[in-house]
Design an enzyme around this catalytic site. Structure first.
Site, PDB file in Angstrom:
ATOM      1  N   HIS A 196      79.658 -28.224 -47.556  1.00 38.56           N
ATOM      2  CA  HIS A 196      80.067 -27.879 -48.925  1.00 38.56           C
ATOM      3  C   HIS A 196      81.440 -27.207 -48.929  1.00 38.56           C
ATOM      4  CE1 HIS A 196      76.570 -28.842 -51.360  1.00 38.56           C
ATOM      5  NE2 HIS A 196      75.773 -28.259 -50.470  1.00 38.56           N
ATOM      6  N   CYS A 247      69.354 -30.899 -51.629  1.00 43.99           N
ATOM      7  CA  CYS A 247      70.463 -30.014 -51.975  1.00 43.99           C
ATOM      8  C   CYS A 247      70.292 -29.519 -53.402  1.00 43.99           C
ATOM      9  CB  CYS A 247      71.780 -30.783 -51.829  1.00 43.99           C
ATOM     10  SG  CYS A 247      73.247 -29.807 -52.171  1.00 43.99           S
ATOM     11  N   HIS A 253      74.832 -28.280 -43.011  1.00 45.50           N
ATOM     12  CA  HIS A 253      74.742 -28.777 -44.389  1.00 45.50           C
ATOM     13  C   HIS A 253      75.559 -27.883 -45.326  1.00 45.50           C
ATOM     14  CE1 HIS A 253      72.505 -30.408 -47.999  1.00 45.50           C
ATOM     15  NE2 HIS A 253      72.964 -29.254 -48.468  1.00 45.50           N
ATOM     16  N   GLU A 254      75.350 -26.586 -45.243  1.00 46.35           N
ATOM     17  CA  GLU A 254      76.069 -25.659 -46.128  1.00 46.35           C
ATOM     18  C   GLU A 254      77.562 -25.635 -45.809  1.00 46.35           C
ATOM     19  OE1 GLU A 254      74.658 -24.702 -48.775  1.00 46.35           O
ATOM     20  OE2 GLU A 254      72.659 -25.257 -48.089  1.00 46.35           O
TER      21      GLU A 254
END
Length: 175
Positions: free
Chosen positions: A142, A96, A138-139
């Site tokens: 966030h 990341c 994954h994004e």
């Protein structure tokens, strides 16, 4: 314009991002800046919160079969909703831009349906598998105030915490 990426343990990384309602030139500038920032940082994805903008905006631009990252393959994803299409999980090594120099295996859904809006507010759907599905998840984490290090085992998290403290200590010595 390349923007500064905020890094762990910055508390802003743990904020929930806000829904985008205005699809205007300000949003387009953010998307363009995020792309420049992601490419300059050798990333395959970036969430707006990583450049300190708490909006539900993310980019994903994975490498193709020729190991090339082409702008025409860029996904600009706004207000995403992810729906797993089956229970199969895949384990990938993740890193990341907000957690530099740390990589670890994480399990995620292998096959997802992504519902989102593009830069003009048009509603879109995309079925994704494998690494593309992993990168999107994954994004998206966030945007919900989560980092991939929260998904690793307790022992691996202890290893990360130890390495992080050591790196921080060494960084202070260098100053």
């Amino acid at each position: 314009m390349v923007r500064k990426i905020i890094t762990y343990p910055n508390p802003r990384l743990f904020l929930n991002s806000e829904i985008v309602n205005k699809f205007d030139t300000e949003l387009h500038t953010l998307l363009d800046d995020m792309y420049e920032t992601m490419i300059a940082s050798n990333g395959v994805g970036l969430a707006a919160i990583q450049v300190d903008i708490p909006l539900r905006v993310l980019l994903v631009n994975i490498f193709d079969e020729n190991d090339e990252q082409k702008k025409e393959d860029l996904l600009e994803i706004i207000n995403p909703e992810i729906i797993p299409l089956d229970e199969e999980m895949i384990t990938c090594t993740e890193g990341c831009l907000s957690v530099p120099d740390f990589f670890e295996e994480v399990k995620r859904y292998n096959h997802i349906l992504l519902k989102y809006q593009d830069r003009f507010g048009e509603f879109k759907e995309l079925e994704a598998k494998g690494f593309l599905a992993v990168a999107i998840q994954h994004e998206n984490d966030h945007l919900n105030g989560h980092l991939f290090i929260e998904k690793i085992s307790f022992a691996k998290r202890q290893k990360f915490d130890k390495e992080f403290k050591k790196k921080k200590k060494n960084h202070k010595k260098e100053k």
